[in-house]
Design an enzyme around this catalytic site. Structure first.
Site, PDB file in Angstrom:
ATOM      1  N   ALA A 282       0.827  -1.208   0.000  1.00 33.34           N
ATOM      2  CA  ALA A 282       0.000   0.000   0.000  1.00 33.34           C
ATOM      3  C   ALA A 282       0.861   1.258   0.000  1.00 33.34           C
ATOM      4  O   ALA A 282       0.684   2.165  -0.826  1.00 33.34           O
ATOM      5  CB  ALA A 282      -0.928  -0.012   1.209  1.00 33.34           C
ATOM      6  N   ASP A 308      10.599  -6.127  -3.372  1.00 37.02           N
ATOM      7  CA  ASP A 308       9.533  -6.752  -2.575  1.00 37.02           C
ATOM      8  C   ASP A 308       9.455  -8.210  -3.014  1.00 37.02           C
ATOM      9  O   ASP A 308       9.376  -8.489  -4.211  1.00 37.02           O
ATOM     10  CB  ASP A 308       8.185  -6.047  -2.791  1.00 37.02           C
ATOM     11  N   ARG A 319      -6.613  -1.131  -1.804  1.00 38.55           N
ATOM     12  CA  ARG A 319      -5.824   0.022  -1.374  1.00 38.55           C
ATOM     13  C   ARG A 319      -4.484   0.162  -2.092  1.00 38.55           C
ATOM     14  O   ARG A 319      -3.770   1.113  -1.870  1.00 38.55           O
ATOM     15  CB  ARG A 319      -5.594  -0.039   0.136  1.00 38.55           C
ATOM     16  N   LYS A 332       4.757  -8.132  -6.917  1.00 37.75           N
ATOM     17  CA  LYS A 332       4.314  -6.762  -6.628  1.00 37.75           C
ATOM     18  C   LYS A 332       5.262  -5.719  -7.218  1.00 37.75           C
ATOM     19  O   LYS A 332       4.825  -4.742  -7.846  1.00 37.75           O
ATOM     20  CB  LYS A 332       4.203  -6.557  -5.114  1.00 37.75           C
ATOM     21  N   ASN A 381       6.302  -4.491   8.933  1.00 37.06           N
ATOM     22  CA  ASN A 381       6.664  -5.191  10.165  1.00 37.06           C
ATOM     23  C   ASN A 381       7.908  -4.556  10.774  1.00 37.06           C
ATOM     24  O   ASN A 381       8.753  -3.998  10.075  1.00 37.06           O
ATOM     25  CB  ASN A 381       6.871  -6.686   9.914  1.00 37.06           C
ATOM     26  N   CYS A 436      -3.275 -19.931  28.760  1.00 38.15           N
ATOM     27  CA  CYS A 436      -4.337 -20.682  29.422  1.00 38.15           C
ATOM     28  C   CYS A 436      -5.703 -20.080  29.123  1.00 38.15           C
ATOM     29  O   CYS A 436      -6.716 -20.797  29.054  1.00 38.15           O
ATOM     30  CB  CYS A 436      -4.090 -20.756  30.923  1.00 38.15           C
TER      31      CYS A 436
END
Length: 860
Positions: A282, A308, A319, A332, A381, A436
Site C-alpha cells: 500500500a 519486494d 488500497r 508486486k 513489520n 491458558c
C-alpha cells in the site's frame, strides 16, 4: 495544493444542518461485585465521571441489562457509581459486563460566509506555528481578491504581484474587527503568493487523504469531522538558499509547477537522485506514484530501486491502486514498477524480488549502498524496519519511515548525524492473551479465533509437515526427537502417531468420521472434563469463586445434524482432511443432506471425565505440555509405534500440508476457522461472528485504508524535498502522528541524536571510525592509544580477535588485522568488501569503559 493549503468542513453542511457522528464502542471490562453501593471491577479501568456505560450479562439485577446508557459518577481506578437508584432491581448474584459507549454528538457548522468572517479556533497540527493559521486564513481571502482583480494567480518570483498581494492582505486585516492580526509575517505571505499557482503532488496526496476521510465521515456519520477550518503549511520544505526568480521560470516541462516553488536546481537534484524503496504494498504503490509525478529518478544518471518478495493477492486491490485483478499472483515490485513507468516514462526504475535481509547482502552490497541518496521504507513489520535502520546507520544514509493502522498514520525522518535513528525508541510490545485463557478460559471472540487458527495450523500444516519429515528420513527424525527428549517432543510425537495410526484416513467417509469425533472432542468432551475438574461452585485457594470474571463457565454442545452450522463445520473439516491425505472428494461432499446422513452413521463413544487431569490455569505459563519423568521412555515407545505405522503406508506416501490462505473464499479455510471459533463461542456464551469478521481477526489483517496511506506518503515526500536539497537544520524536519478519525495531527521536530564525548572526541550512533591501511593488531592498538584510549579487546562478528588478558593472543600483535580475522572466523572476506568491521572495547586512563563507535579497517 501549494505549500500552504486549507481544508474546511463548511462546504459539506448548510448553516442549520445537524449531523450525528457516532463513535465505535471503545472498551469493555468485567464487573466483579455489584453488591456494594458502587460498582467494583476486576481490572483497572480508564473511565471518567460523565462517561456513559451499558450493562450486559448481569445476574440477579437483570434490569441493568436493558441496553440503556447510564452516566458514571465517582469514578475510581477499580470502581464507579451510576446516577440511578437500583434499590428495586433485586439482589445481585454474579457476573456482568459493562461497556463504555459514546453518545451521538450534534455539531453545528457555520456557513462559509460567516466562518470566513469569524473562523473561531483553528485545528492545530504544529505547535511551533501557533500563530500561523490566522495569517494563512487572511492569505486565502487575499488570494481570492487578487484573482478577481487580475484574473490570474500571482506569478512566481514577481515582486510587483507580491506587493499587490500584500496590500490585499493588509486591507482585509484592517477591515477585520474581532480577528484583526497585530503582527503579519510578510516573508510567509511572499512565499504564499509566489507558490499559489502550483499544484504539488505531496500536498495533493496529503490533503487528498484528509478530504477523502472527511467525505467518508459525512456519508457514514462515523468518527468526528474536521470542524470548520484546518490550515497546513510546509514552508520549511523550501531550499535554505535564496531562490533566484530566474530559477523559478517555467521550462515547458511537466514539472513547471514544482519548479515555480522549489526552482530548477532542486528539480535537477530530484531527477538525478538514487532512491531505494523497500516494499511495494500500500505504501510502496503510493510512493512510486508520488515520485513518478515529482520527477524523482527521471534522468539517465539516476536509478530508483524497488524490492519486494511478495506477490499480489486479491485483498491488496482495495488500497494498492497500481494493481489490477489480472495482476493477482504476479510479483508486486514488477507490476508496480511498470505502472509507475506508465505514469512517467522517464522514470529510471529497477524492480527486484529480493527480501532486504542479511541473506541478500550480496545483492544489496556495499557498492549498491554507497550509491544511494535516500532510503524509503514501505514496510509492514518492525523486524524489517529494524534491519533497514541498522543498514542506514551503517552506511549513513537518510531513512524516510512511515506506517499506517486504519485511520492512523505516522512518519519519522532519520537524517545522518542530525536525528536519532528509528531503533532508538521502540513501541511497547502488543499485549497478548495468556495461553491458558486462549485454551481453556476464553471470554471474547478474539480468544476463540486465536485458538481456532492455532488448531487449524496444527492439524493441517504442522502435523502433516512432521509426518513428512518422519517419512522422508525416519532415522534422522527419531534422533532429533530423542535429543529433544522433553514434553513438547513427546506431545508432538503423540499427535504424529495418532495421525498415521488410529486417525489415518483412507476414504472420504473416514474424513467425516474424523471431523465428527473432533467436534465431540473439542466442543463436548473437553468442556465436560474442564467442568468436572473445576465445577461451577469451585473456589480458589483464597476462597474466591474460581469461575469469577472474566472467566465464563462453559456448557458442552450437543451435536445435531439438523443444525446447519454443525454440518457446515463437518463439511469444511472433512474436505480439508481429505485434501491433506490426498483423498478424492466426492460430488456429494457439499450436499448437506447427504453429508448429514453420513455423519449420523458415525459411532461416537461415550465420554467419562477423568480424575487428576492437569489443566493449566497460570496466566504466565508459556507451554501447556505437562512434563513427565518418563518422557524419554514414552518417546522411544512412540517412535516404535510410528515405525509400525509407516509399514502400513503406500510406498512414497506423503501428506499435503495446508497453509492458511484467507483470501480464497472457496478453499474452506475460513469456513473451518470461523466454525471452530463460533462453536467454542457457544460453549462459553460468547456472541458469535460472521465469516467476514472472523477473517479480519483470524487473518490478522492490519486495517489499511487509502486515506491514511495517501496522507503518510504525502508527508514523507514533503520531507524528501528537504533531504534531496540538503543543508537543512534539524529544526526544518518534521515527524508526524495523525489520526484522521478524531481528527488529530501532531507534527514535531525529530529528536536529535545523542552525543557521546571523550576528551576532545565526540560521536553519535551515526559515526563509524574509519581506519585506512592494512594495519597489524599492534598498529591498530596504537591508533587508539593516540586518541587517549586503551583498547583491550577486539572482535569481528562473534569471533574474538584479540584480548589483552590472553597470553597466547600476543602472538597476533604483529599479524595483519584482516589475516587474524580470516584465521579466527574461518571466513574469507568477499571480493566486493574492501574493509572489515570490528567491535573494540576501550577504557580511558582512569579505567572507565568508553562505548566507542564501530571501527572499519579498510585494508584494500
Amino acid at each position: 495544493m501549494n505549500l500552504m493549503t486549507i481544508a474546511t468542513a463548511t462546504s459539506l453542511q448548510s448553516p442549520s444542518s445537524k449531523l450525528k457522528f457516532v463513535a465505535f464502542l471503545v472498551v469493555s471490562f468485567v464487573i466483579l461485585d455489584l453488591s456494594l453501593p458502587y460498582l467494583m471491577l476486576m481490572v483497572k479501568i480508564h473511565i471518567l465521571d460523565g462517561d456513559l456505560v451499558v450493562f450486559s450479562e448481569v445476574q440477579g439485577m437483570e434490569k441493568l441489562n436493558d441496553g440503556k446508557p447510564r452516566k458514571v459518577k465517582n469514578a475510581r481506578p477499580f470502581s464507579f457509581s451510576i446516577e440511578e437508584d437500583t434499590g428495586s432491581y433485586g439482589v445481585y448474584t454474579k457476573g456482568g459486563i459493562v461497556t463504555k459507549v459514546k453518545e451521538p454528538k450534534v455539531l453545528r457548522f457555520k456557513s462559509l460566509r460567516d466562518a470566513m468572517k469569524d473562523p473561531g479556533d483553528f485545528l492545530l497540527s504544529d505547535f511551533s506555528k501557533f500563530e500561523r493559521s490566522p495569517v494563512i486564513h487572511l492569505a486565502f481571502q487575499a488570494l481570492d481578491n487578487f484573482r478577481k482583480e487580475h484574473g490570474r494567480y500571482p506569478t512566481a518570483g514577481c515582486e510587483q504581484d507580491a506587493q499587490s498581494f500584500l496590500k490585499f492582505v493588509a486591507d482585509i486585516n484592517e477591515a477585520s474587527i474581532d480577528s484583526k492580526q497585530e503582527k503579519i509575517d510578510e516573508k510567509l505571505l511572499r512565499h504564499f503568493a509566489s507558490g499559489s499557482r502550483a499544484v504539488l503532488n505531496p500536498m495533493a496526496a496529503m490533503f487528498g487523504g484528509i478530504v477523502g476521510q472527511e467525505v467518508v465521515k459525512a456519508c457514514s456519520g462515523k468518527f468526528h469531522p474536521l470542524y470548520q477550518f484546518f490550515y497546513f503549511d510546509s514552508v520549511e520544505s523550501l531550499p535554505t538558499y535564496q531562490l533566484d526568480p530566474q530559477d523559478l521560470k517555467p521550462s515547458n516541462s511537466r514539472y513547471d509547477a514544482q519548479i515555480s516553488v522549489f526552482g530548477s536546481k532542486l528539480q535537477k537534484k530530484l531527477q538525478d537522485a538514487n532512491i531505494f524503496i523497500v516494499g511495494s504494498g500500500a505504501l510502496g504503490c503510493e510512493f512510486l506514484k508520488n515520485l513518478a509525478l515529482m520527477g524523482v529518478s527521471c534522468s539517465s544518471k539516476s536509478k530508483l530501486t524497488i524490492t519486494d518478495d511478495d506477490v499480489i493477492e486479491k485483498s491488496n486491490l482495495s488500497r494498492q491502486f497500481l494493481f489490477r485483478d489480472w495482476n493477482i499472483g504476479q510479483a508486486k515490485s514488477t507490476v508496480a514498477a511498470a505502472a509507475a513507468r506508465a505514469i512517467n516514462p522517464s522514470l529510471q526504475i529497477d524492480a527486484l524480488q529480493n527480501r532486504a535481509c542479511p541473506d541478500t547482502e550480496n545483492v544489496f552490497h556495499d557498492t549498491f549502498w554507497d550509491g544511494l541518496d535516500v532510503v524509503i521504507n514501505a514496510l509492514d513489520n518492525v523486524n524489517a524496519r529494524m534491519y533497514m535502520d541498522m543498514r542506514c546507520l551503517y552506511f549513513q544514509k537518510p531513512l524516510l519511515e512511515s506506517g499506517t493502522l486504519g485511520a492512523k498514520c505516522n512518519t519519522q525522518i532519520v537524517i545522518p548525524h542530525l536525528t536519532e535513528n528509528y531503533g532508538a525508541s521502540r513501541d511497547p510490545p502488543e499485549k497478548q492473551a495468556p495461553m491458558c485463557t486462549v485454551h481453556s478460559f476464553p471470554h471474547n471472540i478474539d480468544h476463540c479465533l486465536t485458538w481456532a487458527r492455532s488448531e487449524f495450523e496444527g492439524l493441517l500444516e504442522k502435523i502433516p509437515n512432521e509426518v513428512n519429515s518422519f517419512l522422508s528420513n525416519p532415522t534422522q527424525y527419531a534422533a532429533a526427537m530423542r535429543k529433544a527428549g522433553d514434553a513438547q517432543a513427546r506431545e508432538l510425537l503423540e499427535r504424529v502417531s495418532e495421525c498415521l495410526g488410529k486417525e489415518r484416513c483412507i476414504t472420504f467417509e473416514d474424513c467425516i468420521t474424523w471431523a465428527r469425533l473432533r467436534f465431540e472432542d473439542y466442543f463436548s468432551n473437553r468442556v465436560k472434563q474442564l467442568t468436572f475438574t473445576f465445577p461451577e461452585d469451585a473456589s480458589t485457594s483464597t476462597g474466591t469463586p474460581f469461575w469469577s470474571a472474566p472467566k465464563r463457565f462453559p456448557r458442552p454442545l450437543q451435536f445435531s445434524a439438523t443444525d446447519s452450522s454443525h454440518i457446515q463445520l463437518i463439511m469444511s473439516a472433512s474436505i480439508l482432511r481429505a485434501e491433506s491425505f490426498g483423498i478424492a472428494i466426492p460430488d456429494w461432499a457439499k450436499n448437506t443432506s447427504k453429508l448429514a446422513d453420513a455423519v449420523n452413521k458415525v459411532a461416537v463413544p461415550e465420554f467419562e471425565p477423568k480424575k487428576g487431569v492437569n489443566i493449566v490455569t497460570d496466566e504466565k505459563a508459556t507451554n501447556l505440555s505437562s512434563t513427565s519423568v518418563d518422557d524419554v521412555a514414552v518417546i522411544d515407545d512412540l517412535l516404535s509405534k510410528l515405525e509400525e505405522c509407516a509399514k502400513n503406508l503406500p510406498p512414497g506416501f506423503q501428506m499435503k500440508p495446508i497453509q492458511f490462505e484467507k483470501d480464497d473464499d472457496t478453499n474452506f479455510h475460513m469456513d473451518l476457522i470461523s466454525g471452530f471459533a463460533n462453536m467454542r463461542a457457544r460453549n462459553y456464551s460468547i456472541p458469535v461472528v460472521d465469516k467476514l469478521k472472523a477473517k479480519f481477526i483470524a487473518g490478522r489483517i492490519i486495517p489499511a485504508i487509502a486515506t491514511s496511506t495517501a496522507m503518510a506518503t504525502g508527508l514523507v515526500c514533503l520531507e524528501l524535498y528537504k533531504v534531496i536539497a540538503g543543508e537543512h537544520p534539524i529544526e526544518d524536519y518534521r515527524n508526524t502522528f495523525a489520526n484522521l478519525a478524531l481528527p488529530l495531527f501532531s507534527i514535531a521536530e525529530p529528536v536529535p541524536a545523542k552525543v557521546m564525548k571523550h576528551q576532545d572526541l565526540s560521536w553519535t550512533v551515526w559515526d563509524r571510525w574509519l581506519v585506512k591501511g592494512d594495519l597489524t593488531v599492534a598498529e591498530l592498538l596504537q591508533w587508539f592509544s593516540d586518541k587517549g584510549l586503551s583498547a583491550y579487546s577486539m572482535s569481528c562478528g562473534t569471533s574474538l580477535l584479540y584480548n589483552s588478558m590472553f597470553p597466547r593472543h600476543k602472538e597476533r600483535l604483529q599479524k595483519k588485522v584482516v589475516d587474524v580475522a580470516r584465521e579466527v572466523t574461518k571466513v574469507e572476506v568477499p571480493e566486493y568488501r574492501r574493509h572489515i568491521d570490528i567491535v573494540v572495547a576501550c577504557e580511558d586512563n582512569d579505567g572507565n569503559d568508553i562505548d566507542i563507535p564501530l571501527v572499519s579497517v579498510y585494508f584494500r
